[in-house]
Write a protein that holds these residues in place. Structure first.
Motif, short mmCIF file in Angstrom:
data_model
loop_
_atom_site.label_atom_id
_atom_site.label_comp_id
_atom_site.label_asym_id
_atom_site.label_seq_id
_atom_site.Cartn_x
_atom_site.Cartn_y
_atom_site.Cartn_z
N GLU A 1 -31.53 -28.81 31.74
CA GLU A 1 -32.36 -27.66 31.46
C GLU A 1 -32.43 -27.45 29.94
N PRO A 2 -33.59 -27.21 29.38
CA PRO A 2 -33.70 -27.11 27.93
C PRO A 2 -32.96 -25.89 27.39
N PRO A 3 -32.39 -26.00 26.19
CA PRO A 3 -31.75 -24.83 25.56
C PRO A 3 -32.80 -23.80 25.17
N VAL A 4 -32.35 -22.58 24.93
CA VAL A 4 -33.27 -21.50 24.57
C VAL A 4 -33.16 -21.10 23.11
N ALA A 5 -32.18 -21.65 22.39
CA ALA A 5 -31.98 -21.31 20.99
C ALA A 5 -31.08 -22.38 20.38
N THR A 6 -30.86 -22.26 19.07
CA THR A 6 -29.91 -23.11 18.38
C THR A 6 -28.94 -22.24 17.60
N GLU A 7 -27.82 -22.84 17.20
CA GLU A 7 -26.81 -22.09 16.47
C GLU A 7 -26.18 -22.97 15.40
N PHE A 8 -26.12 -22.45 14.18
CA PHE A 8 -25.40 -23.09 13.09
C PHE A 8 -24.21 -22.20 12.74
N VAL A 9 -23.01 -22.74 12.88
CA VAL A 9 -21.78 -22.00 12.58
C VAL A 9 -21.21 -22.54 11.27
N ILE A 10 -20.88 -21.61 10.36
CA ILE A 10 -20.39 -21.98 9.04
C ILE A 10 -18.88 -21.78 8.98
N THR A 11 -18.19 -22.72 8.35
CA THR A 11 -16.75 -22.64 8.23
C THR A 11 -16.33 -21.56 7.24
N SER A 12 -15.03 -21.43 7.03
CA SER A 12 -14.51 -20.40 6.14
C SER A 12 -14.59 -20.80 4.68
N VAL A 13 -14.64 -19.77 3.82
CA VAL A 13 -14.49 -20.00 2.39
C VAL A 13 -13.06 -20.45 2.09
N THR A 14 -12.07 -19.76 2.65
CA THR A 14 -10.67 -20.13 2.41
C THR A 14 -9.77 -19.99 3.63
N SER A 15 -10.16 -19.22 4.64
CA SER A 15 -9.25 -18.89 5.74
C SER A 15 -8.84 -20.15 6.50
N ASP A 16 -7.61 -20.17 6.99
CA ASP A 16 -7.02 -21.38 7.59
C ASP A 16 -7.84 -21.91 8.75
N ASN A 17 -7.99 -23.24 8.77
CA ASN A 17 -8.53 -23.90 9.94
C ASN A 17 -7.50 -24.88 10.48
N LEU A 18 -7.91 -25.87 11.27
CA LEU A 18 -6.94 -26.61 12.06
C LEU A 18 -5.96 -27.40 11.21
N ASP A 19 -6.41 -28.12 10.19
CA ASP A 19 -5.48 -28.91 9.39
C ASP A 19 -4.51 -28.01 8.62
N ASP A 20 -4.99 -26.82 8.18
CA ASP A 20 -4.08 -25.88 7.50
C ASP A 20 -3.00 -25.40 8.46
N THR A 21 -3.40 -25.09 9.69
CA THR A 21 -2.45 -24.58 10.67
C THR A 21 -1.43 -25.64 11.06
N LEU A 22 -1.88 -26.90 11.14
CA LEU A 22 -0.99 -27.99 11.52
C LEU A 22 -0.19 -28.55 10.33
N ASN B 1 -17.11 -25.70 11.13
CA ASN B 1 -18.55 -25.98 11.15
C ASN B 1 -18.96 -26.46 12.54
N TRP B 2 -20.07 -25.92 13.04
CA TRP B 2 -20.62 -26.35 14.32
C TRP B 2 -22.14 -26.44 14.20
N ALA B 3 -22.73 -27.33 14.97
CA ALA B 3 -24.18 -27.37 15.19
C ALA B 3 -24.39 -27.43 16.69
N ASN B 4 -24.99 -26.38 17.26
CA ASN B 4 -25.05 -26.23 18.72
C ASN B 4 -26.46 -26.00 19.21
N GLU B 5 -26.73 -26.50 20.40
CA GLU B 5 -27.85 -26.04 21.20
C GLU B 5 -27.32 -24.96 22.13
#
Length: 553
Positions: free
Chosen positions: A447-468, A432-436
């Protein structure tokens, strides 16, 4: 604030959905390998029903007929079957709005699509199919608002990265149980191509996928799609809400590009063009997605005056990913992620849009991110999670970071033309990310950002704690802090959770609630809101919201 818990309906219970409380029942039966029960001799709807790509006057309906037990997905067996479809204003089908017929044939793996038109805008409908006197389960769908309608609000479920062997699809179950969504946006990696035990590693596989080998041929991809739709939670999601989907790489093969993929070996797996064509054909057969005129998934949907949704295909036209550390190649203006035609289409669409919100369904992250400040002991696991080379990680070159000229052109276009309220909705990296989104990261926040971005994590695919192989929220905190310190436009990052997003729009703001699961290996996992972030109209800034959106009846 305390986290808000979502009620946890059990996977095999009746899923309540619809304004009228329609009952969407899980199906009986499955494809071979999923059930020991024999398939029926009469036509059967073993893979559920679905709808997608809602328009103001219509929607695309989908099902798959099993005409006889031998006609399993990918088999090429089974006679043609006449299939009737009907759309009604009520779940008892007393007030029919549209009806028609189609033919289910082996040439399309006995899948059926009906592109229904003549419906009323912003209206809930129910639909079903019939073959040989047998009714399919009932689905619920909803048309989009009229193009010029003044829409008070919109709400979308948002998901990505569903690896069958990585866990259970509880996120889909929770979204299916909601009645307040206009549609569900799937940002890619609807399925994975790997063979059994390849990803995740064999000792962490939660459940086995079919076929057991990697998907390469048309029959392989058909079998994989069919096996995914034996999952009751996935079928419930499709029956409850229209789907708006784009593909990323794993619908084909890991880190796919126009001429190949990291997970494709021509010597043993044949011609890449043939494999990609097979995967593409199976995708359009098995999902309620309208192909664009270019035969890909980039297309545009409108939701009244409140939102335009621009959907991207970032696999079909891209050049090969550059090697990590090869800065000259990353900045090469002759290399492309989008392809010229698609980038011009996107720029024109954003410039001409009269909607308040310009949403971009974006398979890979557009925000620039440097990972070099992450401790060395975490770089390898983080690289493995992101699917990039292990020898070091300055940037993720599979993202827009690997194609900086395309990104610079697009973001400069937003800046120069003063296009506001552009929100990138992104999947792919299992976090999960919340970005300018700045034109130049080094100039942020001056300098002001020109957009925003919402990144959604996986339904099941491995992330950092799974990999570690560690508990969530332990070692990840170090990596998250390092990423935020090196990237001032990143307002929040969560490297351990699995779940889904709910995007809520009104004229004043766009808000993403980040829902996370209690345990992806538990089929009855609960879900809570971990964080909520919003961007106020006209600001291009991201701020934390202390309150998630209210669930509405």
């Amino acid at each position: 604030m305390p986290e808000r818990a979502l009620p946890a309906p059990r996977r095999r219970s009746v899923v309540a959905a619809g304004a009228a409380g329609a009952a969407l029942l899980p199906l009986a039966g499955a494809v071979p390998g999923a059930s020991a029960e024999p398939a029926p001799r009469q036509p059967a709807f073993l893979h559920g029903v679905a709808s997608g790509d809602p328009l103001p006057d219509g929607v695309l309906l989908w099902t798959r007929v099993t005409p006889e037990p031998e006609a399993t997905p990918g088999s090429g067996k089974g006679a043609p079957v006449e299939v009737a479809w009907e759309v009604a204003e009520d779940r008892e089908f007393a007030r029919t709005a549209a009806r028609g017929t189609a033919k289910a044939r082996a040439a399309a793996d006995h899948t059926v699509k009906a592109d229904v038109r003549g419906l009323r805008p912003a209206t809930t409908y129910y639909f079903r199919f019939t073959a040989g006197g047998v009714h399919s389960p009932t689905g619920r769908t909803r048309t989009a608002p009229a193009e010029d309608a003044a829409v008070a609000g919109l709400r979308f479920g948002v998901v990505s990265c569903a690896n069958y062997e990585g866990g259970y699809f509880a996120s889909y179950r929770h979204l299916a149980a909601r009645s307040d969504l206009h549609a569900v946006l799937h940002l890619g990696d609807y399925l994975y191509e790997y063979g059994h035990g390849e990803y995740p590693a064999g000792d962490t596989v939660v459940r086995a996928v079919r076929p057991e080998h990697e998907t390469v041929s048309l029959a392989d991809y058909r079998v994989r799609h069919g096996h995914y739709k034996t999952d009751a939670d996935l079928r419930a999601l499709h029956a409850a809400h229209p789907l708006i989907a784009i593909w990323d790489d794993h619908e084909f093969a890991d880190n796919a590009f126009s001429g190949g993929a990291a997970n494709h070996t021509p010597g043993t797996e044949g011609d890449w063009g043939r494999r990609m064509a097979a995967a593409r054909q199976a995708y359009f057969e098995w999902l309620p997605v309208r192909p664009s005129t270019a035969g890909t998934t980039f297309r545009r949907l409108r939701f009244g005056q409140l939102a335009d949704l621009h959907l991207l295909d970032l696999r079909s036209f891209r050049d090969a990913q550059p090697r990590v550390g090869d800065g000259d190649t990353i900045d090469d203006p002759d290399r492309t992620l989008t392809g010229r035609r698609q980038l011009d289409w996107l720029k024109k669409g954003l410039l001409s849009s009269t909607a308040r919100w310009k949403l971009v369904g974006n398979p890979v992250m557009i925000s620039p991110v440097a990972f070099g400040s992450v401790p060395a002991k975490l770089l390898g696991p983080l690289a493995a999670c992101l699917g990039v080379p292990q020898e070091g990680l300055a940037v993720n070159t599979d993202q827009w970071d690997g194609y900086t000229d395309d990104r610079r052109e697009l973001l400069t276009h937003l800046c120069d033309n003063r296009i506001t309220d552009t929100v990138f909705l992104t999947g792919d990296i299992h976090m999960n990310w919340a970005n300018e989104v700045p034109v130049r990261a080094a100039d942020h926040p001056h300098e002001p950002p020109v957009a925003t971005e919402f990144v959604i994590t996986s339904v099941t695919s491995d992330n950092l704690d799974d990999t570690l192989h560690v508990a969530p929220d332990t070692l990840s905190g170090v990596a998250e802090a390092a990423v935020r310190a090196a990237n001032r436009h990143v307002r929040w990052v969560d490297m351990d959770s699995h779940g889904f997003g709910v995007l809520d729009l009104d004229a004043a703001r766009a808000q993403m609630d980040y829902w996370v699961l209690s345990d992806k290996t538990d089929p009855d996992a609960t879900a809570t809101v971990r964080r909520s972030y919003r961007t106020a109209s006209g600001s291009q800034r991201v701020e934390r919201s202390e309150e998630p959106v209210r669930l509405t009846p």
